[in-house]
Design an enzyme around this catalytic site. Sequence first.
Site, mmCIF file in Angstrom:
data_model
loop_
_atom_site.group_PDB
_atom_site.id
_atom_site.type_symbol
_atom_site.label_atom_id
_atom_site.label_comp_id
_atom_site.label_asym_id
_atom_site.label_seq_id
_atom_site.Cartn_x
_atom_site.Cartn_y
_atom_site.Cartn_z
ATOM 1 C CE1 TYR A 178 19.356 42.750 -14.856
ATOM 2 C CE2 TYR A 178 17.577 41.847 -14.129
ATOM 3 C CZ TYR A 178 18.209 42.851 -14.762
ATOM 4 O OH TYR A 178 17.451 43.659 -15.415
ATOM 5 C CG ASN A 232 15.296 34.712 -28.433
ATOM 6 O OD1 ASN A 232 15.937 35.252 -28.529
ATOM 7 N ND2 ASN A 232 15.226 33.783 -27.460
#
Length: 323
Positions: free
Chosen positions: A151, A196
């Site tokens: 990434y 999350n």
Amino acid sequence: MSVVKTRSKRILVAGGAGFLGSHLCERLVSEGHEVLCVDNYFTGRRANVDRMHNHARFELMRHDVTFPLYVEVDEIYNLACPASPVHYQFDPVQTTKTSVHGAINMLGLAKRLRAKILQASTSEVYGDPTVHPQKESYWGNVNPVGFRACYDEGKRCAETLFFDYYRQHQLRIKVMRIFNTYGPRMHPNDGRVVSNFIVQALRNEPITIYGDGSQTRSFCYVDDLIDGMIRLMNSDDDMTGPVNIGNPNEFTIKELAEQVIALTGSRSELVYRELPQDDPTQRQPDISLARKGLGWEPTIELEEGLTKTIDYFDHLLKSDDYR
Ligand code: NAD
Ligand code: UDP
Ligand code: UDP
């Protein structure tokens, strides 16, 4: 009453069915533009853009940006790339291809059309920063062979390509370095910290803190981010960036968990898990350039933004749409 008229443009949003992309599409359609949303649905969903589906100025196309794309538009926003570490590390080779081949194809398209093009880059180009807060002039501290490299290096190479097309082909480019952004329409299984923690808190499940929770991030609410993105695209041609867009208010991950518990009234406990490799220890944007060059700064602070996001997830988790 004053009526501000903007010329209607044809705008391509690559990665438009994702979290940020769907908010961007909505804003652009509401401003009177024609929007072509292109996405391969790797982490995005049609449900994110459902409310625009029948809109006369909105079109949705399934397409992978690693393949060439021949369409006719005036402006391109390139957001196509998984952004959550869990998802970008799932198929790291594809992540690099998406960043690099995707950038080449979007830049080739912009070159043929002489269209203006914006790249959704990232604070990850700074890696685990040794300079704090991070200014655009800092070159970063990235491990080129670690788990995050697919990434980080992919995004760094995309920035290189943008500046080479600018110098070599005189393209009008905009490079935006986005810092951790959260809000409604993040996927419940996205894997990033805000979604999350909220999902865990709403279910009264343990909140998973990686490491000891002393690492920091600075969280920007999605509406502020989209405002900065559109301002950058509409800025003068010499404002190429790279420019940081984010909220400079910095929190430890443990503080974030405590705030989410307080706002949800959850019975969740904190549990500690292993810290992933190369997890940056601190991150905070220096946004002087955005303030000066774009007249932009964030307006929504963490408590207000978290409250809106918690509300979204609370409805989602109770609804039939949740899968
Ligand atoms: P996201 O995962 O929700 O959105 C990414 C979108 O790109 C998804 O809809 C996905 O299906 C699509 N996509 C992935 N690979 C593709 C491909 N090969 N072809 C076409 N579409 C593809 O993530 P997001 O948070 O909305 O991030 C959008 C962009 O902003 C990304 O480029 C990301 O790197 C960048 N960014 C986001 C953040 C953040 O905090 N949200 C921070 C830094 C940078
Ligand atoms: N490309 C595209 N759409 C276009 C024009 C180009 O997808 O309308 C892609 C094509 O795959 C090409 C890439 O963009 O390889 C780079 O284009 P460029 O013109 O820079 O280079 P070249 O065509 O010489 O490879
Ligand atoms: N994190 C955590 N628990 C989670 C998810 C993430 O403690 O359930 C931590 C992660 O290790 C990192 C920070 O939260 O230090 C931000 O992670 P995220 O994946 O959201 O984005 P990053 O900024 O690391 O790309």
